[in-house]
Design a protein around this motif. Sequence first.
Motif, PDB file in Angstrom:
ATOM      1  N   VAL A  90       0.880  -1.778   0.292  1.00 22.73           N
ATOM      2  CA  VAL A  90       0.235  -0.145  -0.016  1.00 22.73           C
ATOM      3  C   VAL A  90       1.260   1.295   0.030  1.00 22.73           C
ATOM      4  O   VAL A  90       0.626   2.408  -0.710  1.00 22.73           O
ATOM      5  CB  VAL A  90      -0.741  -0.079   1.183  1.00 22.73           C
ATOM      6  N   GLY A  91       1.931   1.460   1.036  1.00 22.37           N
ATOM      7  CA  GLY A  91       2.677   2.471   1.184  1.00 22.37           C
ATOM      8  C   GLY A  91       3.593   2.713  -0.462  1.00 22.37           C
ATOM      9  O   GLY A  91       3.333   3.770  -0.856  1.00 22.37           O
ATOM     10  N   HIS A  92       3.930   1.388  -0.970  1.00 19.05           N
ATOM     11  CA  HIS A  92       4.193   1.884  -2.796  1.00 19.05           C
ATOM     12  C   HIS A  92       3.675   2.539  -3.205  1.00 19.05           C
ATOM     13  O   HIS A  92       3.635   2.984  -3.951  1.00 19.05           O
ATOM     14  CB  HIS A  92       4.662  -0.079  -3.248  1.00 19.05           C
ATOM     15  N   ARG A  93       2.132   1.820  -3.590  1.00 24.01           N
ATOM     16  CA  ARG A  93       0.981   2.060  -4.194  1.00 24.01           C
ATOM     17  C   ARG A  93       1.247   4.094  -4.339  1.00 24.01           C
ATOM     18  O   ARG A  93       1.013   4.195  -5.005  1.00 24.01           O
ATOM     19  CB  ARG A  93      -0.246   1.130  -3.750  1.00 24.01           C
ATOM     20  N   THR A  94       0.971   4.570  -3.248  1.00 27.80           N
ATOM     21  CA  THR A  94       0.886   6.063  -2.566  1.00 27.80           C
ATOM     22  C   THR A  94       1.859   6.532  -3.756  1.00 27.80           C
ATOM     23  O   THR A  94       1.648   7.957  -3.429  1.00 27.80           O
ATOM     24  CB  THR A  94       0.958   5.783  -1.367  1.00 27.80           C
ATOM     25  N   ARG A  95       3.113   5.666  -3.734  1.00 25.22           N
ATOM     26  CA  ARG A  95       3.993   6.619  -4.129  1.00 25.22           C
ATOM     27  C   ARG A  95       4.332   6.908  -5.776  1.00 25.22           C
ATOM     28  O   ARG A  95       4.524   7.151  -7.046  1.00 25.22           O
ATOM     29  CB  ARG A  95       5.544   5.821  -3.743  1.00 25.22           C
ATOM     30  N   LYS A  96       2.670   6.259  -5.961  1.00 26.00           N
ATOM     31  CA  LYS A  96       2.736   5.591  -7.951  1.00 26.00           C
ATOM     32  C   LYS A  96       1.444   6.022  -7.947  1.00 26.00           C
ATOM     33  O   LYS A  96       1.649   6.059  -9.124  1.00 26.00           O
ATOM     34  CB  LYS A  96       3.286   4.590  -8.342  1.00 26.00           C
ATOM     35  N   HIS A  97       0.226   6.468  -7.650  1.00 24.17           N
ATOM     36  CA  HIS A  97      -0.446   6.720  -7.808  1.00 24.17           C
ATOM     37  C   HIS A  97      -0.490   8.661  -7.889  1.00 24.17           C
ATOM     38  O   HIS A  97       0.291   9.500  -7.327  1.00 24.17           O
ATOM     39  CB  HIS A  97      -1.448   7.108  -6.243  1.00 24.17           C
ATOM     40  N   SER A  98      -1.464   8.510  -9.017  1.00 27.99           N
ATOM     41  CA  SER A  98      -1.017   9.635 -10.276  1.00 27.99           C
ATOM     42  C   SER A  98      -1.897  11.034  -9.485  1.00 27.99           C
ATOM     43  O   SER A  98      -1.721  11.800  -9.707  1.00 27.99           O
ATOM     44  CB  SER A  98      -1.941   9.755 -11.719  1.00 27.99           C
ATOM     45  N   ARG A  99      -2.767  10.855  -8.410  1.00 31.09           N
ATOM     46  CA  ARG A  99      -3.197  12.364  -7.770  1.00 31.09           C
ATOM     47  C   ARG A  99      -2.387  12.543  -6.312  1.00 31.09           C
ATOM     48  O   ARG A  99      -3.038  13.419  -5.609  1.00 31.09           O
ATOM     49  CB  ARG A  99      -5.085  11.634  -7.776  1.00 31.09           C
ATOM     50  N   ILE A 100      -1.353  11.382  -6.719  1.00 36.26           N
ATOM     51  CA  ILE A 100      -0.844  11.665  -4.899  1.00 36.26           C
ATOM     52  C   ILE A 100       0.612  12.345  -5.466  1.00 36.26           C
ATOM     53  O   ILE A 100       1.360  11.801  -5.833  1.00 36.26           O
ATOM     54  CB  ILE A 100      -0.587  10.847  -4.160  1.00 36.26           C
ATOM     55  N   HIS A 101       0.891  13.160  -4.687  1.00 35.43           N
ATOM     56  CA  HIS A 101       2.036  14.082  -4.999  1.00 35.43           C
ATOM     57  C   HIS A 101       2.834  13.875  -4.070  1.00 35.43           C
ATOM     58  O   HIS A 101       4.262  14.320  -4.298  1.00 35.43           O
ATOM     59  CB  HIS A 101       1.969  15.851  -5.596  1.00 35.43           C
ATOM     60  N   LEU A 102       3.252  13.154  -3.097  1.00 30.29           N
ATOM     61  CA  LEU A 102       3.556  13.149  -1.797  1.00 30.29           C
ATOM     62  C   LEU A 102       2.871  11.301  -0.905  1.00 30.29           C
ATOM     63  O   LEU A 102       2.111  11.622  -0.342  1.00 30.29           O
ATOM     64  CB  LEU A 102       3.537  14.611  -0.588  1.00 30.29           C
ATOM     65  N   GLY A 103       3.928  10.841  -1.639  1.00 29.30           N
ATOM     66  CA  GLY A 103       3.750   9.076  -1.016  1.00 29.30           C
ATOM     67  C   GLY A 103       4.166   9.129   0.379  1.00 29.30           C
ATOM     68  O   GLY A 103       5.069   9.912   1.394  1.00 29.30           O
ATOM     69  N   ILE A 119      -7.132   5.927   6.738  1.00 31.13           N
ATOM     70  CA  ILE A 119      -7.914   7.542   6.636  1.00 31.13           C
ATOM     71  C   ILE A 119      -7.744   8.161   7.885  1.00 31.13           C
ATOM     72  O   ILE A 119      -6.856   9.072   7.329  1.00 31.13           O
ATOM     73  CB  ILE A 119      -9.437   7.625   5.975  1.00 31.13           C
ATOM     74  N   PRO A 120      -7.523   7.678   9.179  1.00 28.48           N
ATOM     75  CA  PRO A 120      -7.138   8.525   9.316  1.00 28.48           C
ATOM     76  C   PRO A 120      -5.622   9.147   9.707  1.00 28.48           C
ATOM     77  O   PRO A 120      -4.855  10.306   9.651  1.00 28.48           O
ATOM     78  CB  PRO A 120      -7.474   8.611  11.424  1.00 28.48           C
ATOM     79  N   VAL A 121      -4.636   8.137   9.427  1.00 33.90           N
ATOM     80  CA  VAL A 121      -2.953   8.015   9.150  1.00 33.90           C
ATOM     81  C   VAL A 121      -2.528   7.913   8.310  1.00 33.90           C
ATOM     82  O   VAL A 121      -2.146   9.437   7.874  1.00 33.90           O
ATOM     83  CB  VAL A 121      -2.447   6.701   9.551  1.00 33.90           C
ATOM     84  N   LEU A 122      -3.675   8.368   6.661  1.00 40.27           N
ATOM     85  CA  LEU A 122      -2.382   8.151   5.645  1.00 40.27           C
ATOM     86  C   LEU A 122      -3.084  10.233   5.493  1.00 40.27           C
ATOM     87  O   LEU A 122      -2.287  10.632   4.672  1.00 40.27           O
ATOM     88  CB  LEU A 122      -3.202   7.637   4.811  1.00 40.27           C
ATOM     89  N   SER A 123      -4.496  10.305   5.855  1.00 44.50           N
ATOM     90  CA  SER A 123      -5.153  11.692   5.590  1.00 44.50           C
ATOM     91  C   SER A 123      -4.008  12.587   5.729  1.00 44.50           C
ATOM     92  O   SER A 123      -3.895  13.627   5.006  1.00 44.50           O
ATOM     93  CB  SER A 123      -6.005  11.639   6.022  1.00 44.50           C
ATOM     94  N   VAL A 124      -2.786  12.724   6.748  1.00 44.39           N
ATOM     95  CA  VAL A 124      -2.282  13.741   7.738  1.00 44.39           C
ATOM     96  C   VAL A 124      -0.826  13.690   6.639  1.00 44.39           C
ATOM     97  O   VAL A 124      -0.044  15.082   7.113  1.00 44.39           O
ATOM     98  CB  VAL A 124      -2.354  13.445   8.956  1.00 44.39           C
ATOM     99  N   ARG A 125      -0.367  12.742   6.024  1.00 45.60           N
ATOM    100  CA  ARG A 125       0.960  13.012   6.111  1.00 45.60           C
ATOM    101  C   ARG A 125       0.904  12.319   4.089  1.00 45.60           C
ATOM    102  O   ARG A 125       2.476  12.461   3.539  1.00 45.60           O
ATOM    103  CB  ARG A 125       1.908  11.714   6.324  1.00 45.60           C
ATOM    104  N   ASP A 142      -4.202  15.604  -4.184  1.00 51.46           N
ATOM    105  CA  ASP A 142      -4.642  17.140  -4.917  1.00 51.46           C
ATOM    106  C   ASP A 142      -5.977  16.566  -5.039  1.00 51.46           C
ATOM    107  O   ASP A 142      -6.747  16.810  -6.111  1.00 51.46           O
ATOM    108  CB  ASP A 142      -4.006  17.180  -6.166  1.00 51.46           C
ATOM    109  N   ASP A 143      -7.072  16.792  -3.727  1.00 53.15           N
ATOM    110  CA  ASP A 143      -8.734  17.125  -3.605  1.00 53.15           C
ATOM    111  C   ASP A 143      -8.716  17.221  -2.188  1.00 53.15           C
ATOM    112  O   ASP A 143      -8.036  17.397  -1.722  1.00 53.15           O
ATOM    113  CB  ASP A 143      -8.463  14.903  -3.570  1.00 53.15           C
ATOM    114  N   THR A 144     -10.113  17.877  -2.429  1.00 51.81           N
ATOM    115  CA  THR A 144     -10.561  18.197  -0.670  1.00 51.81           C
ATOM    116  C   THR A 144     -11.137  17.309  -0.331  1.00 51.81           C
ATOM    117  O   THR A 144     -11.251  17.963   1.051  1.00 51.81           O
ATOM    118  CB  THR A 144     -11.138  19.606  -1.435  1.00 51.81           C
ATOM    119  N   GLN A 145     -11.140  16.041  -0.713  1.00 54.69           N
ATOM    120  CA  GLN A 145     -11.739  14.859  -0.443  1.00 54.69           C
ATOM    121  C   GLN A 145     -10.849  13.724  -0.469  1.00 54.69           C
ATOM    122  O   GLN A 145     -11.252  12.786  -1.195  1.00 54.69           O
ATOM    123  CB  GLN A 145     -13.585  14.627  -0.509  1.00 54.69           C
TER     124      GLN A 145
END
Length: 327
Positions: free
Chosen positions: A243-256, A291-297, A301-304
């Motif tokens: 999951v951590g690696h996927r956050t670093r390659k997601h098109s809408r996530i600029h900081l994994g 959600i509570p852990v990932l949303s802070v770090r 690029d989204d308000t939700q």
Amino acid sequence: MNHTLLDHPAEQQELLRHKLDRLRQLLNERLKGKSDIVEQVLICLLAQGHLLLEDQPGLGKTTLAKTLAGGLGEQFARVQCTPDLLPSDVTGFNLFNQKSHEFEFRKGPVFAEVLLADEINRATPRTQSALLEAMAERQVTIDAQRYPLPETFFVIATQNPIEQHGTYPLPEAQLDRFAMKLSIGYPEQADEIAMLDQAILRDQSASRDSIPAVFESGELLSLQQLVSSISVESHVQEYLVKVGHRTRKHSRIHLGLSPRGLLIWQRCAQSRAFLAERDYVTPDDLQATAIPVLSVRLGIDDTQPQGIITELIEEIPVPIAPKESHR
């Protein structure tokens, strides 16, 4: 795997769990209708993390912090962050004593065991950064002298929505020091009525502001040590890393998710497992705290961001425990 839960006598574990249940009950009594929030707060506390609350004023943030400190039997301090707040107003300062002709250190509110930093994003970046060392290292440095903070030092910071006037966005380095970000939200109608009734009863009581201490000195630290010994099997850790690696390659996530973020997420999952009276972590524990852990770090690029995090979690297949697992 680490199984040091077995090193603690069963009687001690049972007593600590009983006290934890009493603390949960106390928080639920003061924060009506928010049992899910209370559970996440306990997860954050047991994980030795810090908590960021993003919400509107008047929803119970101060009540939550004061009740938690009172139940833990710890010292509580509150800092109202404003643009003219100085770093020394938070950490403390050296004052020259004319009688002794020596400098004396006057401790700031950061030396309390539970600190509420209210509206942290109304303080200037310089003052915001004064909390960074305290949160990360549990110490402060004044004039090259280091002063340790309590091992169980816990920060609850609140911030206003970024679009409000007079706010300074928290930098990524400081956001990453928080284990979780939560929003209390408005209570249901029935819970608000119960809150009004409770306020009348408190007004009629001479001890309306008293909060009974549940824990004795050192017991919270013992609980946190128990949590750190919860087993995390290799297939669960592999799922976490995927999951951590996927956050670093997601098109809408600029900081994994950083490696430190992985460690914090694992600790929060251990806390949830402990609260569920298990000595091992499951993928459900990771998903419930995602959600509570990932949303802070995560830089999203989204308000939700909750929707993106949910989609991201669902993309990764949930692992099946090996047959030889103790589960």
